[in-house]
Design an enzyme around this catalytic site. Structure first.
Site, short mmCIF file in Angstrom:
data_model
loop_
_atom_site.label_atom_id
_atom_site.label_comp_id
_atom_site.label_asym_id
_atom_site.label_seq_id
_atom_site.Cartn_x
_atom_site.Cartn_y
_atom_site.Cartn_z
N ASN A 121 17.91 11.79 -15.63
CA ASN A 121 17.40 13.04 -16.20
C ASN A 121 17.44 14.15 -15.15
O ASN A 121 17.21 13.92 -13.96
CB ASN A 121 15.98 12.84 -16.75
CG ASN A 121 14.90 13.33 -15.82
OD1 ASN A 121 14.65 14.54 -15.71
ND2 ASN A 121 14.26 12.41 -15.11
N PHE A 125 11.62 20.27 -15.41
CA PHE A 125 10.26 20.70 -15.75
C PHE A 125 10.25 21.70 -16.92
O PHE A 125 9.59 22.74 -16.88
CB PHE A 125 9.56 21.34 -14.56
CG PHE A 125 9.18 20.40 -13.44
CD1 PHE A 125 9.26 19.03 -13.60
CD2 PHE A 125 8.74 20.91 -12.23
CE1 PHE A 125 8.91 18.16 -12.56
CE2 PHE A 125 8.38 20.06 -11.19
CZ PHE A 125 8.46 18.69 -11.35
N SER A 191 9.92 15.34 -7.84
CA SER A 191 11.04 15.38 -8.77
C SER A 191 12.27 15.91 -8.06
O SER A 191 12.19 16.88 -7.31
CB SER A 191 10.72 16.29 -9.96
OG SER A 191 11.89 16.51 -10.74
N ASN A 193 14.69 17.41 -9.52
CA ASN A 193 15.36 18.35 -10.42
C ASN A 193 14.88 19.79 -10.31
O ASN A 193 15.34 20.65 -11.05
CB ASN A 193 15.22 17.87 -11.86
CG ASN A 193 15.81 16.49 -12.06
OD1 ASN A 193 16.89 16.21 -11.55
ND2 ASN A 193 15.10 15.63 -12.76
N THR A 194 13.94 20.07 -9.41
CA THR A 194 13.53 21.43 -9.10
C THR A 194 13.94 21.71 -7.66
O THR A 194 13.49 21.01 -6.75
CB THR A 194 12.01 21.61 -9.26
OG1 THR A 194 11.66 21.46 -10.64
CG2 THR A 194 11.56 22.99 -8.80
N LYS A 234 2.09 12.40 -6.26
CA LYS A 234 3.18 11.53 -6.70
C LYS A 234 4.35 11.69 -5.75
O LYS A 234 4.80 12.81 -5.49
CB LYS A 234 3.61 11.89 -8.13
CG LYS A 234 4.65 10.92 -8.72
CD LYS A 234 4.85 11.17 -10.20
CE LYS A 234 5.78 10.14 -10.82
NZ LYS A 234 5.92 10.33 -12.28
N ASN A 263 8.38 8.29 -8.19
CA ASN A 263 9.16 9.12 -9.11
C ASN A 263 10.56 8.53 -9.24
O ASN A 263 10.82 7.40 -8.80
CB ASN A 263 9.20 10.56 -8.59
CG ASN A 263 9.26 11.59 -9.71
OD1 ASN A 263 9.99 11.43 -10.67
ND2 ASN A 263 8.47 12.65 -9.58
#
Length: 357
Positions: A121, A125, A191, A193-194, A234, A263
């Site tokens: 993925n 966010f 994450s 993805n940011t 996290k 994560n």
């Protein structure tokens, strides 16, 4: 009785067939939205369903109906967490929520690797923003006996990670709005993805951020007439062991309630899927079965460092009751899953809880 046992045993196989010939043929994000829409439509019924029993867990000053939770990412905007509790989850972590509403990354951004029972993925966010989520929670009456509610907060994409003051202000907004509604609060700095988010895991950046979030959370809950909300962080599985230990030391020094490990991973090592399938899946965080070994290692490493009192939530690659038992034996107090639900279906949480009993 023989027929009943055969029917029960066949249920995972029935879902596997439905998944293989139905859901797996849909775009992964489309399948998620259809599932989520059906879940919300069934809300009035599900909220009356008696959730399966499990072994209650006392930790962080909270009572969890059982050790199994749903990880952040499924219910990003707190629209169906109680309905999800009816499937058997003792806690549901909503989010990740950012201070600002944002659409996330361009589609396609959710891809399955079926041979690995994994998902890639790069959602980024996507969520309604902290104000909208807070308003939703403020107007919804919580059902007694429902799941424990965790709220996971992250950095808005437009905020540069190298501007510490801007980062703290961004997290402050989410904390101030959401802490009064959370049973526990999670600072997500892991994450992939940011852009720049994982840079915040460095202790020199993470320490002042957590201190600031703690102050704002305490002030917000005090204003709401509540006890301080437990605060967790996290982390990623891709941290080196020494960095994992540094975060453990920081959690102890700042008296955090716990750590969530882990994560998703950016690694693509030792996958069963064909190289061309992995390449086509593109960038993003990998979740699911391939993450199990490293996620277990991180939990074990953390428990050895923090001792018996700090709460550890193990997540990553939990697909079977044996996986859950392994994570608990490694030192986790609670476990979470998301990809396991995708591949296991709506009865999957009940099977996990039955296996744990």
């Amino acid at each position: 009785m023989g027929e009943v046992r055969a029917d029960r045993a066949s249920r995972p196989l029935v879902y596997d067939t439905v998944f293989k010939h139905g859901l797996a043929r849909l775009d992964a994000e489309v399948a998620h939205h259809r599932t989520f829409d059906a879940l919300k439509a069934a809300g009035p019924v599900l909220r009356r369903v008696r959730a399966p029993r499990g072994r209650p867990i006392q930790t962080m000053g909270l009572t969890f109906p059982n050790p199994l939770g749903l990880a952040a990412g499924f219910d990003k905007t707190a629209e169906a967490f109680e309905e999800l509790g009816a499937f058997g989850f003792g806690h549901v972590e909503v989010g990740t929520v950012t201070a600002l509403a944002q659409p996330g990354n361009p589609k396609p951004r959710l891809v399955r690797l079926l041979d690995d029972r994994a998902v890639v993925n790069r959602m980024g966010f996507n969520n309604d923003g902290a104000a909208a989520v807070a308003q939703r929670l403020a107007t919804r009456r919580r059902r007694p006996g429902g799941p424990v509610l965790g709220i996971n907060i992250g950095k808005s994409k437009i905020v540069p990670d190298d501007d510490q003051a801007a980062v703290e202000t961004d997290y402050e907004t989410s904390t101030r709005l959401l802490a009064p509604h959370a049973d526990y609060l999670v600072v997500n700095v892991s994450s992939p993805n940011t852009p720049g988010l994982r840079n915040l895991q460095a202790v020199e950046k993470l320490a002042p951020l957590l201190q600031h979030v703690r102050r704002i959370a305490d002030r917000a809950t005090d204003d709401a007439g509540r006890e301080p909300v437990p605060l967790l962080v996290k982390i990623a599985p891709d941290l080196a062991d020494d960095d994992v230990l540094d975060v453990a030391d920081l959690a102890l020094a700042q008296d955090l309630a716990g750590i969530i490990a882990t994560n998703t991973t950016t690694s693509r090592e030792e996958l069963r899927s064909k190289p061309e399938q992995v390449e086509a899946a593109g960038a993003g965080g990998l979740s699911g079965a391939p993450l199990r070994e490293r996620a277990t290692e991180v939990v074990s490493l953390l428990r050895g460092r923090v001792g018996p009192d700090l709460t550890l939530i193990g997540v990553g690659g939990i697909s079977t009751p044996d996986d859950a038992r392994e994570r608990l034996a490694a030192g986790a107090d609670l476990v979470q899953a998301y990809t396991g639900l995708i591949y296991g279906g709506p009865l999957w949480p009940r099977r996990i809880l039955k296996g744990l009993r």
